[in-house]
Design an enzyme around this catalytic site. Structure first.
Site, PDB file in Angstrom:
ATOM      1  CG  PHE A 130     115.815 -38.336  54.462  1.00  0.00           C
ATOM      2  CD1 PHE A 130     115.179 -37.123  54.288  1.00  0.00           C
ATOM      3  CD2 PHE A 130     116.415 -38.926  53.359  1.00  0.00           C
ATOM      4  CE1 PHE A 130     115.150 -36.503  53.050  1.00  0.00           C
ATOM      5  CE2 PHE A 130     116.392 -38.320  52.115  1.00  0.00           C
ATOM      6  CZ  PHE A 130     115.759 -37.103  51.963  1.00  0.00           C
ATOM      7  CB  SER A 162     112.613 -28.904  60.773  1.00  0.00           C
ATOM      8  OG  SER A 162     111.380 -28.343  61.127  1.00  0.00           O
ATOM      9  CE1 TYR A 188     111.966 -33.594  64.134  1.00  0.00           C
ATOM     10  CE2 TYR A 188     110.834 -31.495  64.405  1.00  0.00           C
ATOM     11  CZ  TYR A 188     111.431 -32.438  63.589  1.00  0.00           C
ATOM     12  OH  TYR A 188     111.499 -32.213  62.245  1.00  0.00           O
ATOM     13  CE  LYS A 201     115.270 -33.317  62.141  1.00  0.00           C
ATOM     14  NZ  LYS A 201     115.945 -34.238  61.243  1.00  0.00           N
ATOM     15  N   GLY A 228     102.513 -24.956  71.794  1.00  0.00           N
ATOM     16  CA  GLY A 228     103.744 -25.049  70.990  1.00  0.00           C
ATOM     17  C   GLY A 228     103.588 -24.599  69.547  1.00  0.00           C
TER      18      GLY A 228
HETATM   19  N1  UFG Z   1      96.372 -28.783  62.945  1.00  0.00           N
HETATM   20  C1  UFG Z   1      95.028 -28.789  63.244  1.00  0.00           C
HETATM   21  N2  UFG Z   1      94.454 -29.983  63.531  1.00  0.00           N
HETATM   22  C2  UFG Z   1      95.132 -31.151  63.507  1.00  0.00           C
HETATM   23  C3  UFG Z   1      96.511 -31.143  63.171  1.00  0.00           C
HETATM   24  C4  UFG Z   1      97.108 -29.914  62.900  1.00  0.00           C
HETATM   25  O1  UFG Z   1      94.375 -27.754  63.286  1.00  0.00           O
HETATM   26  O2  UFG Z   1      94.545 -32.203  63.777  1.00  0.00           O
HETATM   27  C5  UFG Z   1      97.015 -27.493  62.658  1.00  0.00           C
HETATM   28  C6  UFG Z   1      98.164 -27.189  63.593  1.00  0.00           C
HETATM   29  O3  UFG Z   1      97.713 -26.655  64.822  1.00  0.00           O
HETATM   30  C7  UFG Z   1      98.973 -26.210  62.751  1.00  0.00           C
HETATM   31  C8  UFG Z   1      98.750 -26.728  61.316  1.00  0.00           C
HETATM   32  O4  UFG Z   1      97.572 -27.533  61.378  1.00  0.00           O
HETATM   33  O5  UFG Z   1      98.402 -24.952  62.856  1.00  0.00           O
HETATM   34  C9  UFG Z   1      99.906 -27.573  60.823  1.00  0.00           C
HETATM   35  O6  UFG Z   1     100.179 -28.559  61.794  1.00  0.00           O
HETATM   36  P1  UFG Z   1     101.117 -29.807  61.521  1.00  0.00           P
HETATM   37  O7  UFG Z   1     101.159 -30.613  62.775  1.00  0.00           O
HETATM   38  O8  UFG Z   1     100.717 -30.489  60.264  1.00  0.00           O
HETATM   39  O9  UFG Z   1     102.512 -29.120  61.218  1.00  0.00           O
HETATM   40  P2  UFG Z   1     103.409 -28.213  62.170  1.00  0.00           P
HETATM   41  O10 UFG Z   1     103.522 -26.920  61.465  1.00  0.00           O
HETATM   42  O11 UFG Z   1     103.004 -28.185  63.569  1.00  0.00           O
HETATM   43  O12 UFG Z   1     104.701 -29.116  62.178  1.00  0.00           O
HETATM   44  C10 UFG Z   1     105.649 -28.978  61.238  1.00  0.00           C
HETATM   45  C11 UFG Z   1     106.423 -30.288  61.028  1.00  0.00           C
HETATM   46  C12 UFG Z   1     107.346 -30.564  62.172  1.00  0.00           C
HETATM   47  C13 UFG Z   1     108.104 -29.322  62.548  1.00  0.00           C
HETATM   48  C14 UFG Z   1     107.136 -28.224  62.864  1.00  0.00           C
HETATM   49  C15 UFG Z   1     107.738 -26.951  63.314  1.00  0.00           C
HETATM   50  O13 UFG Z   1     105.539 -31.389  60.869  1.00  0.00           O
HETATM   51  O14 UFG Z   1     108.249 -31.573  61.793  1.00  0.00           O
HETATM   52  O15 UFG Z   1     106.430 -27.938  61.682  1.00  0.00           O
HETATM   53  O16 UFG Z   1     106.802 -26.194  64.010  1.00  0.00           O
HETATM   54  F1  UFG Z   1     108.870 -29.496  63.619  1.00  0.00           F
END
Ligand code: UFG
Length: 338
Positions: free
Chosen positions: A81, A125, A150, A154, A297
Site C-alpha cells: 500500500f 486505482s 500520481y 499507479k 482533472g
Molecule cells: N468533490 C467535491 N467537493 C470536494 C471534494 C470532492 O465536490 O470538496 C467531488 C469531486 O469533484 C468528485 C467527487 O467529489 O466529483 C469525488 O472526489 P474525491 O476527491 O473524493 O475522489 P476522486 O474520484 O477525485 O479521487 C479518487 C481517489 C484517487 C484517484 C481518483 C481517480 O481518491 O486516489 O479517484 O480519479 F486517483
C-alpha cells in the site's frame, strides 16, 4: 503465515491488517508514518487482540529495507500500500511522487526477488481508466493516458509487475480501487487526512463537525442526472476483505495467470449530491454546502463492473452508501474537530 504489509498503518492498510489478523494471518507492517500515526497499531491491537509487528522504514531507504529483509525468513507474501496518493499534490510535486511511489516499489521488488518471495498484492486505482468510453468499466477497459503524476505512478507500478513476472517467479494481483470511504465499525481506525482534505467524504464530515466552514460541490453542470460527478464509493472494510481473498487465491495457487487484475467497487455510481443526501439522512444533520465550479482533472462519471471479482474472488461489496456515511461520521466524531 506471515504477510508483509507496506503502508499498514495507513487508511486502507490498517483495515486490511485487521482483516488479515482476523483471518489468522500473522502480519509485519513496514510504514514510514509519513501519512499515519504509530498509535494505529494500538487500535489494531484493541480490535483484533493481536499487535502486529511494526517497523518504521521508508521504502526509498534501500539500505534499511535490505537490513529488514535480512532478518526476515518467513514472509509468505506482500501487500503493498505504501505510496503517496494526493492527485493535486502530485501535479505540483511530480518528482516527489515518482521518487516515493516508483523508487519505493522498485526497492521492494528487488528485495522480494532476492528473497524468493513470490506473491504480491498491489494497490492500484480506477484512475488508470481515465474518462472511460463505456460504463461500467471492466478490467478489459483500456488504460488511458494518466491525468496526473500520481495516476501515472499507479500505471508504472502495474507495468513493472507485468514486466517482472515475465522474467521471474513473481505472481501478482492488481487491485483497482474505486472510491474508498467509511471506517471500521469500532471507530478505532479510519482515514486521517492531513491538512485540508482533497476527498469528498472527509470534507463532508469535517464540515459537519465544524472544522471546515462549508463544502463546495465541484460543479453541477456535468452531463449526469443531477449535474454532479458520479463515482463508485466502496466501504473500506469491504475493500480490506477483498485483499484477504486475493491473497488466499494466490497462496492457494488457484490461478493459472501470473498477473491478475480486479476492479474493487460496488458496481453502483452515486453523484456528489446523492452522497450529501445520504450523509444528511443517516446523521440527521444539515450540511452547509454550496455549488462551485468544476475541479480540473475530474472525470465526469465512473463506476465498476464487479463481475470478475464476484465470480473469481467470490467477493461482494456488502455495505451501502448509508453505511459508509454513518461509519465515516462515527469516525469523525471519535477523532473530533482538531
Ligand atoms: N468533490 C467535491 N467537493 C470536494 C471534494 C470532492 O465536490 O470538496 C467531488 C469531486 O469533484 C468528485 C467527487 O467529489 O466529483 C469525488 O472526489 P474525491 O476527491 O473524493 O475522489 P476522486 O474520484 O477525485 O479521487 C479518487 C481517489 C484517487 C484517484 C481518483 C481517480 O481518491 O486516489 O479517484 O480519479 F486517483
Amino acid at each position: 503465515m506471515k504477510i508483509l504489509v507496506t503502508g499498514g498503518t495507513g487508511y486502507i492498510g490498517s483495515h486490511t491488517v485487521v482483516e488479515l489478523q482476523n483471518s489468522g494471518y500473522e502480519v509485519v507492517i513496514i510504514d514510514n508514518l509519513s501519512n499515519s500515526i504509530i498509535e494505529v497499531n494500538d487500535n489494531i491491537e484493541k480490535i483484533t487482540g493481536v499487535r502486529p509487528e511494526f517497523q518504521n522504514i521508508d521504502l526509498c531507504d534501500s539500505t534499511a529495507l535490505a537490513e529488514f529483509f535480512k532478518k526476515q525468513n518467513d514472509i509468505s507474501a506482500v501487500i503493498h500500500f505504501a505510496a503517496f496518493k494526493a492527485v493535486g499534490e502530485s501535479v505540483n510535486f511530480p518528482l516527489r511522487y515518482y521518487h516515493n511511489n516508483v523508487t519505493g516499489m522498485i526497492n521492494l521488488l528487488n528485495e522480494l526477488v532476492k528473497k524468493g518471495i513470490r506473491d504480491f498484492v498491489y494497490s492500484s486505482s480506477c484512475t488508470v481508466y481515465g474518462e472511460a468510453d463505456k460504463l461500467p468499466v471492466t478490467e478489459e477497459s483500456p488504460v488511458k493516458k494518466a491525468e496526473s503524476p500520481y495516476g501515472f505512478t499507479k500505471q508504472i507500478g502495474e507495468q513493472m509487475l507485468w514486466d517482472l513476472s515475465a522474467v521471474s517467479d513473481l505472481r501478482s494481483v492488481i487491485l483497482r480501487y474505486f472510491n474508498p470511504t467509511g471506517a471500521h465499525d469500532s471507530s478505532l481506525i479510519g482515514e486521517l487526512p492531513v491538512g485540508i482534505p482533497n476527498n469528498l467524504v472527509p470534507y463532508i464530515t469535517q464540515t459537519a463537525i465544524g472544522k471546515r466552514e462549508m463544502l463546495t460541490v465541484n460543479g453541477n453542470d456535468y452531463d449526469t442526472p443531477d449535474g454532479t460527478n458520479i463515482r463508485d464509493y466502496i466501504h473500506v472494510v469491504d475493500l480490506a476483505k477483498a485483499h484477504v481473498l486475493a491473497l488466499k487465491r494466490m497462496l492457494d495457487r488457484s490461478s493459472e495467470e501470473n498477473v491478475e487484475i480486479f476492479n474493487l467497487g460496488t458496481g453502483r455510481g452515486n453523484s456528489v449530491l446523492e452522497v450529501i443526501t445520504s450523509f444528511e439522512k443517516v446523521t440527521g444533520l444539515k450540511l452547509n454546502y454550496r455549488i462551485g465550479t468544476r475541479r480540473s482533472g475530474d472525470v465526469v462519471s465512473i463506476y465498476s463492473d464487479t463481475k470478475k471479482a464476484n465470480e473469481i474472488l467470490g467477493w461482494y461489496a456488502e455495505r451501502d452508501l448509508n453505511d459508509m456515511m454513518l461509519t465515516s461520521w462515527n469516525w469523525q466524531k471519535h477523532i473530533g474537530k482538531d
